[in-house]
Design a protein around this motif. Sequence first.
Motif, PDB file in Angstrom:
ATOM      1  N   TYR A  80       0.386  -0.848   0.307  1.00 32.55           N
ATOM      2  CA  TYR A  80       0.351  -0.312   0.086  1.00 32.55           C
ATOM      3  C   TYR A  80       0.923   1.126   0.439  1.00 32.55           C
ATOM      4  O   TYR A  80       1.845   1.669   0.722  1.00 32.55           O
ATOM      5  CB  TYR A  80      -0.925   0.119   1.243  1.00 32.55           C
ATOM      6  CG  TYR A  80      -2.141  -0.990   2.049  1.00 32.55           C
ATOM      7  CD1 TYR A  80      -2.741  -1.105   1.114  1.00 32.55           C
ATOM      8  CD2 TYR A  80      -1.260  -1.900   2.814  1.00 32.55           C
ATOM      9  CE1 TYR A  80      -3.561  -2.686   1.125  1.00 32.55           C
ATOM     10  CE2 TYR A  80      -1.946  -2.720   3.089  1.00 32.55           C
ATOM     11  CZ  TYR A  80      -3.087  -3.830   2.467  1.00 32.55           C
ATOM     12  OH  TYR A  80      -3.919  -4.714   3.189  1.00 32.55           O
ATOM     13  N   PRO A  86      -6.311   9.786  -1.362  1.00 32.85           N
ATOM     14  CA  PRO A  86      -7.092   8.619  -0.942  1.00 32.85           C
ATOM     15  C   PRO A  86      -6.845   7.730  -2.654  1.00 32.85           C
ATOM     16  O   PRO A  86      -7.821   6.237  -2.345  1.00 32.85           O
ATOM     17  CB  PRO A  86      -8.509   9.432  -0.557  1.00 32.85           C
ATOM     18  CG  PRO A  86      -8.331  10.560  -1.483  1.00 32.85           C
ATOM     19  CD  PRO A  86      -6.472  10.970  -1.648  1.00 32.85           C
ATOM     20  N   ARG A  87      -6.649   8.463  -3.743  1.00 32.01           N
ATOM     21  CA  ARG A  87      -6.663   6.954  -4.603  1.00 32.01           C
ATOM     22  C   ARG A  87      -6.002   6.273  -4.623  1.00 32.01           C
ATOM     23  O   ARG A  87      -6.297   4.928  -5.328  1.00 32.01           O
ATOM     24  CB  ARG A  87      -6.675   8.236  -6.205  1.00 32.01           C
ATOM     25  CG  ARG A  87      -7.479   8.947  -6.669  1.00 32.01           C
ATOM     26  CD  ARG A  87      -7.422  10.219  -7.830  1.00 32.01           C
ATOM     27  NE  ARG A  87      -6.259  10.915  -7.579  1.00 32.01           N
ATOM     28  CZ  ARG A  87      -5.544  11.650  -8.237  1.00 32.01           C
ATOM     29  NH1 ARG A  87      -6.493  11.577  -9.542  1.00 32.01           N
ATOM     30  NH2 ARG A  87      -4.726  12.770  -7.485  1.00 32.01           N
ATOM     31  N   THR A  89      -4.991   4.083  -1.781  1.00 35.55           N
ATOM     32  CA  THR A  89      -5.782   2.964  -1.315  1.00 35.55           C
ATOM     33  C   THR A  89      -7.425   3.195  -1.923  1.00 35.55           C
ATOM     34  O   THR A  89      -8.816   2.093  -1.034  1.00 35.55           O
ATOM     35  CB  THR A  89      -5.925   3.417  -0.297  1.00 35.55           C
ATOM     36  OG1 THR A  89      -6.230   4.521   0.578  1.00 35.55           O
ATOM     37  CG2 THR A  89      -4.369   3.155   0.174  1.00 35.55           C
ATOM     38  N   GLY A  90      -7.799   3.807  -2.051  1.00 34.04           N
ATOM     39  CA  GLY A  90      -9.066   3.688  -2.906  1.00 34.04           C
ATOM     40  C   GLY A  90      -9.865   3.056  -5.021  1.00 34.04           C
ATOM     41  O   GLY A  90      -9.529   1.921  -4.274  1.00 34.04           O
ATOM     42  N   ASP A  91      -9.257   3.687  -5.761  1.00 33.42           N
ATOM     43  CA  ASP A  91      -9.505   3.563  -6.572  1.00 33.42           C
ATOM     44  C   ASP A  91      -8.356   2.240  -7.296  1.00 33.42           C
ATOM     45  O   ASP A  91      -8.612   1.339  -7.666  1.00 33.42           O
ATOM     46  CB  ASP A  91      -9.159   4.567  -7.522  1.00 33.42           C
ATOM     47  CG  ASP A  91      -9.499   6.230  -7.781  1.00 33.42           C
ATOM     48  OD1 ASP A  91      -9.855   6.848  -7.192  1.00 33.42           O
ATOM     49  OD2 ASP A  91      -9.260   6.684  -9.197  1.00 33.42           O
ATOM     50  N   ALA A  95     -12.205   0.308  -4.603  1.00 31.28           N
ATOM     51  CA  ALA A  95     -12.970   0.446  -3.281  1.00 31.28           C
ATOM     52  C   ALA A  95     -14.793   0.496  -3.541  1.00 31.28           C
ATOM     53  O   ALA A  95     -14.621   1.325  -3.911  1.00 31.28           O
ATOM     54  CB  ALA A  95     -12.206   2.155  -2.285  1.00 31.28           C
ATOM     55  N   ASP A  96     -15.480   0.071  -2.666  1.00 36.39           N
ATOM     56  CA  ASP A  96     -16.841  -0.059  -2.965  1.00 36.39           C
ATOM     57  C   ASP A  96     -16.901   0.151  -4.664  1.00 36.39           C
ATOM     58  O   ASP A  96     -17.884   1.063  -4.903  1.00 36.39           O
ATOM     59  CB  ASP A  96     -17.400   1.503  -2.239  1.00 36.39           C
ATOM     60  CG  ASP A  96     -16.825   1.519  -1.051  1.00 36.39           C
ATOM     61  OD1 ASP A  96     -17.361   0.695  -0.193  1.00 36.39           O
ATOM     62  OD2 ASP A  96     -16.206   2.543   0.493  1.00 36.39           O
ATOM     63  N   ALA A  98     -15.272   1.250  -6.927  1.00 33.42           N
ATOM     64  CA  ALA A  98     -14.803   2.162  -7.750  1.00 33.42           C
ATOM     65  C   ALA A  98     -14.236   1.610  -9.115  1.00 33.42           C
ATOM     66  O   ALA A  98     -13.270   0.159  -8.947  1.00 33.42           O
ATOM     67  CB  ALA A  98     -14.086   2.654  -7.033  1.00 33.42           C
ATOM     68  N   ASP A 318      -7.616   3.916   6.076  1.00 32.69           N
ATOM     69  CA  ASP A 318      -8.566   3.824   4.941  1.00 32.69           C
ATOM     70  C   ASP A 318      -8.769   2.427   5.186  1.00 32.69           C
ATOM     71  O   ASP A 318      -9.674   2.023   4.377  1.00 32.69           O
ATOM     72  CB  ASP A 318      -8.244   4.072   3.286  1.00 32.69           C
ATOM     73  CG  ASP A 318      -8.994   3.900   2.423  1.00 32.69           C
ATOM     74  OD1 ASP A 318     -10.480   4.350   3.319  1.00 32.69           O
ATOM     75  OD2 ASP A 318      -8.954   4.627   1.333  1.00 32.69           O
ATOM     76  N   ASP A 426     -14.610  -4.164  -1.991  1.00 34.31           N
ATOM     77  CA  ASP A 426     -12.678  -3.510  -2.944  1.00 34.31           C
ATOM     78  C   ASP A 426     -12.561  -5.073  -4.375  1.00 34.31           C
ATOM     79  O   ASP A 426     -13.674  -5.798  -4.130  1.00 34.31           O
ATOM     80  CB  ASP A 426     -11.307  -4.176  -2.430  1.00 34.31           C
ATOM     81  CG  ASP A 426     -10.940  -3.274  -0.881  1.00 34.31           C
ATOM     82  OD1 ASP A 426     -11.259  -1.930  -1.818  1.00 34.31           O
ATOM     83  OD2 ASP A 426     -10.182  -3.225  -0.378  1.00 34.31           O
TER      84      ASP A 426
END
Length: 440
Positions: A80, A86-87, A89-91, A95-96, A98, A318, A426
């Motif tokens: 990580y 935030p992208r 650990t998100g995109d 995530a969710d 995405a 995150d 995820d």
Amino acid sequence: MKSIHKKINTLFVVAIALSLALTSCSFDEQVDPNRPSLEGVLTGASVNQLNNLVVGVEATMRNGLGIQTTGSGTMARELYLFDADPRNTGDLLGADGATLDNNSFYSTAPWAGRYRAIKNANILLESVANTDAITDAQRSGYSGFAKTIIAHELIDVLKSYGRARIDVSDPDNLGPILEFDAALTAIRSLLDEALTDLNAAGGDFAFDLGGFAGFDSPSTFVEFNRAIAAVAALYASDFSGTMTALNASFLDLNGELTVGPKHVFSLGAGDITNDLFKITDNNGDQIIVHNSWINDAEAGDTRVTNKTSVRANATTQDGLTGSNQTELYETNVSPIDIIRNEELILIYAEAKIGMGSATDLTDAASALNVIRNAAGLGDTAAATAEDLTTEMLNQRRYSLWAENHRMFDLRRYNLSNTLPIDRAGDQIFNVFPTPLTENE
């Protein structure tokens, strides 16, 4: 040694200034001796101008490398990147639900970085074709260097994007984006063209190289060219072709694993540092090791303790937690391997598995044992092609951790779906989207 590094650092500064001139959208008629015009380089270039272009090629090979490595490493659940964006650990982890953005830094920076180096190499090719300042042998040396680097950069594009635009020599008339197999065929042909040039280049290059110590003459640079040719052949599942290329490369089953050309960095004005270096126990900008990489390691594997360290305190961001951090690079000017003997040995093992005879499988096991023994592990018990493939991929996982290999290795073996899901919602991604600006 100090004078060599000083010269290289100075050349990097000149090359960056030249690169800025080359990327400008328009050019003034006024001549600036410190920032040569594109026209002045493309026609009647001096040896000094050509050599500055060489350094510019080598310098721009590093562009976007950190983003490419951490992006693919995150998607492959190697690591990580805990920072302010935030992208990361998100995109990249979906995530969710995405989806990956084709106009975000992780999709545009690696592509731009690779093609910036390719652009500079193409300018070098055009320049050496239109100058009388060099001999034919020297011209072949410049051309062999440039074509080899273009091929290397295009392979990196394929690994990350699964497709590549091969013909970019004329920015006003770009060739089509080719899918993987067609692109790889063109890359292999380019590497063979480069080999022909290098073999006609005589005993010495007319230029210096910064990160290619030991590979800085035509005959030794050929070994780098053939190492990249072995990579391309392997990715094409041409195992006999892989072995032929390896036999002409710097592969040494009994040699030091670290031997090979490198990306070099410095604190010199105008140069850049290694952005994959992270300060130990830093909380604001840190590469955190994915827990699965630690948990899945064999007991006693020294790569775990050599490449990573346990943090004083585990860190969370995150909804993700890690207790280990990177120690892959000692300082912010530590070099990054372009390709090294350790990878060539792993390529040798994979090609031998692919060839499949009993003797080949024995050879593959012996090569894997070289890697295992260097990491403090005993010999492998694997003997069948299937078991040796699993062993080979595992050794690549630990030997090449955080070096932009794992995502592609899983994709080419259809194993991406075996990756762990870090959080509910995820997703698994195994290829970067082609940048929006490149959509046809």
